[in-house]
Design an enzyme around this catalytic site. Structure first.
Site, PDB file in Angstrom:
ATOM      1  N   ARG A 135       0.815  -1.212   0.000  1.00 17.37           N
ATOM      2  CA  ARG A 135       0.000   0.000   0.000  1.00 17.37           C
ATOM      3  C   ARG A 135       0.852   1.267   0.000  1.00 17.37           C
ATOM      4  O   ARG A 135       1.836   1.373   0.719  1.00 17.37           O
ATOM      5  CB  ARG A 135      -0.899  -0.032   1.228  1.00 17.37           C
ATOM      6  CG  ARG A 135      -1.924   1.058   1.245  1.00 17.37           C
ATOM      7  CD  ARG A 135      -3.114   0.652   2.034  1.00 17.37           C
ATOM      8  NE  ARG A 135      -2.897   0.714   3.467  1.00 17.37           N
ATOM      9  CZ  ARG A 135      -3.880   0.572   4.346  1.00 17.37           C
ATOM     10  NH1 ARG A 135      -5.103   0.346   3.962  1.00 17.37           N
ATOM     11  NH2 ARG A 135      -3.617   0.642   5.630  1.00 17.37           N
ATOM     12  N   ARG A 168       2.552   4.161   4.916  1.00 17.16           N
ATOM     13  CA  ARG A 168       2.152   4.522   6.274  1.00 17.16           C
ATOM     14  C   ARG A 168       3.075   3.841   7.271  1.00 17.16           C
ATOM     15  O   ARG A 168       3.467   2.702   7.083  1.00 17.16           O
ATOM     16  CB  ARG A 168       0.717   4.043   6.527  1.00 17.16           C
ATOM     17  CG  ARG A 168      -0.300   5.123   6.299  1.00 17.16           C
ATOM     18  CD  ARG A 168      -1.693   4.590   6.342  1.00 17.16           C
ATOM     19  NE  ARG A 168      -1.990   3.798   7.546  1.00 17.16           N
ATOM     20  CZ  ARG A 168      -3.207   3.335   7.818  1.00 17.16           C
ATOM     21  NH1 ARG A 168      -4.210   3.575   6.992  1.00 17.16           N
ATOM     22  NH2 ARG A 168      -3.429   2.623   8.905  1.00 17.16           N
TER      23      ARG A 168
HETATM   24  P1  AMP Z   1      -6.926   2.490  10.441  1.00 17.57           P
HETATM   25  O1  AMP Z   1      -6.515   3.589   9.529  1.00 17.57           O
HETATM   26  O2  AMP Z   1      -8.415   2.364  10.581  1.00 17.57           O
HETATM   27  O3  AMP Z   1      -6.265   1.166  10.108  1.00 17.57           O
HETATM   28  O4  AMP Z   1      -6.409   2.894  11.905  1.00 17.57           O
HETATM   29  C1  AMP Z   1      -5.040   3.105  12.162  1.00 17.57           C
HETATM   30  C2  AMP Z   1      -4.771   3.027  13.659  1.00 17.57           C
HETATM   31  O5  AMP Z   1      -5.527   4.026  14.353  1.00 17.57           O
HETATM   32  C3  AMP Z   1      -5.162   1.718  14.325  1.00 17.57           C
HETATM   33  O6  AMP Z   1      -4.156   0.718  14.194  1.00 17.57           O
HETATM   34  C4  AMP Z   1      -5.348   2.167  15.779  1.00 17.57           C
HETATM   35  O7  AMP Z   1      -4.109   2.394  16.406  1.00 17.57           O
HETATM   36  C5  AMP Z   1      -6.010   3.530  15.602  1.00 17.57           C
HETATM   37  N1  AMP Z   1      -7.492   3.425  15.509  1.00 17.57           N
HETATM   38  C6  AMP Z   1      -8.272   3.763  14.438  1.00 17.57           C
HETATM   39  N2  AMP Z   1      -9.568   3.547  14.712  1.00 17.57           N
HETATM   40  C7  AMP Z   1      -9.619   3.066  15.981  1.00 17.57           C
HETATM   41  C8  AMP Z   1     -10.667   2.628  16.828  1.00 17.57           C
HETATM   42  N3  AMP Z   1     -11.947   2.637  16.422  1.00 17.57           N
HETATM   43  N4  AMP Z   1     -10.340   2.191  18.070  1.00 17.57           N
HETATM   44  C9  AMP Z   1      -9.066   2.173  18.504  1.00 17.57           C
HETATM   45  N5  AMP Z   1      -8.021   2.539  17.740  1.00 17.57           N
HETATM   46  C10 AMP Z   1      -8.286   2.989  16.500  1.00 17.57           C
END
Ligand code: AMP
Length: 225
Positions: A135, A168
Site C-alpha cells: 500500500r 504509512r
Molecule cells: P486504520 O486507519 O483504521 O487502520 O487505523 C489506524 C490506527 O488508528 C489503528 O491501528 C489504531 O491504532 C487507531 N485506531 C483507528 N480507529 C480506531 C478505533 N476505532 N479504536 C481504537 N483505535 C483505532
C-alpha cells in the site's frame, strides 16, 4: 453509480480487517450514498500530524499497531456525529473496533433515531497481508495505491497531483502483524454481535473483483434496505 436516491438515515459501518478495502470502498461509496465518510484512523492521524495533545497521546500506540483507548475514540466519534453534515447518516470506516465502542455507537444511533447497517467486507488473509505491504498513499490528496493491484502510472508518484507517495508507518511488516492480532482479538468478536442483532447485516466478498464493482454491490444492498 450515482443514483441520486435519498441518504439512508443510518450509521453505515464498513467492517473488516486492516487491508480489507474499507478506505477504498468508503471513498467510492461517497458518490452513491451522499453521507460523510468518517474514518477514525484518518482523524487520529490528523491529530498526530498536528502534534497536538491528543496526537501525542495516541502516537506510540498507533505506531505499534495497537488500538487507542475506547473513551478517546468514542468521544471523537460523538463530536463528529454532532456536525451538521452527519444528520442524515454517515459511513464509518474503522469504528467500532471493540465491544465497548459498539455499545457506545448503539447509544449514539438510538439518540439520533438512526438505524445501524453493517457491511462485512470478507477477505482472504493472504490477500490482506499482500495489500497492506504494497500500500502507498498520497500525503496531499489521500489517494490510495497498491503496487500489485493498482499501481501509480509513474513509480512512487501520485497520478493526481505529482506528490511523492508514502508508506504509512503502520504498514510495515511487524506492525501489520500486530494490527491483525488486534483485529482478531478485539474486533472480530463484534461479528457475532452484529449477526445476533440480525438487522442490517450484510456480507460482501471483498477479495476479488474491481473496487467499483464491490462498491456497486454495497450500494444496492443499502438502497434495498
Ligand atoms: P486504520 O486507519 O483504521 O487502520 O487505523 C489506524 C490506527 O488508528 C489503528 O491501528 C489504531 O491504532 C487507531 N485506531 C483507528 N480507529 C480506531 C478505533 N476505532 N479504536 C481504537 N483505535 C483505532
Amino acid at each position: 453509480m450515482h443514483t441520486g436516491n435519498q441518504p439512508p438515515h443510518a450509521g453505515v459501518i464498513l467492517f473488516g480487517p486492516p487491508g480489507s478495502g474499507k478506505g477504498t470502498q468508503a471513498k467510492i461509496l461517497r458518490d452513491c450514498l451522499h453521507i460523510p465518510h468518517i474514518s477514525t484512523g484518518d482523524v487520529l492521524r490528523e491529530h498526530v500530524q498536528a502534534g497536538d495533545p491528543l496526537g501525542l497521546q495516541v502516537e506510540a500506540l498507533m505506531r505499534a499497531g495497537k488500538l487507542v483507548p475506547d473513551e478517546l475514540v468514542n468521544r471523537l466519534v460523538e463530536e463528529r456525529l454532532d456536525q451538521p453534515d452527519a444528520v442524515r447518516g454517515f459511513l464509518l470506516d474503522g469504528y467500532p473496533r471493540t465491544i465497548r465502542q459498539a455499545e457506545a455507537l448503539e447509544r449514539m444511533l438510538r439518540k439520533r433515531g438512526m438505524a445501524q447497517v453493517v457491511i462485512h467486507l470478507k477477505v482472504d488473509y493472504n490477500k490482506v497481508i499482500a495489500r497492506l505491504s504494497g500500500r502507498r498513499q498520497c500525503p496531499r490528496c489521500g489517494t490510495l495505491y497498491n503496487l500489485a493491484s493498482n499501481p501509480p502510472k509513474v513509480t512512487g508518484v501520485c497520478d493526481k497531483d505529482g506528490s511523492e507517495l508514502l508508506v504509512r508507518d503502520d504498514d510495515r511488516e511487524s506492525v501489520i502483524r500486530q494490527r491483525l492480532e488486534a483485529y482478531e482479538e478485539q474486533t472480530r468478536p463484534l461479528l457475532e454481535r452484529f449477526r445476533r442483532n440480525g438487522v442490517g447485516f450484510y456480507e460482501v466478498d471483498g477479495s476479488g473483483g474491481a473496487p467499483e464493482a464491490i462498491a456497486a454491490e454495497i450500494c444496492r444492498l443499502i438502497e434495498r434496505g
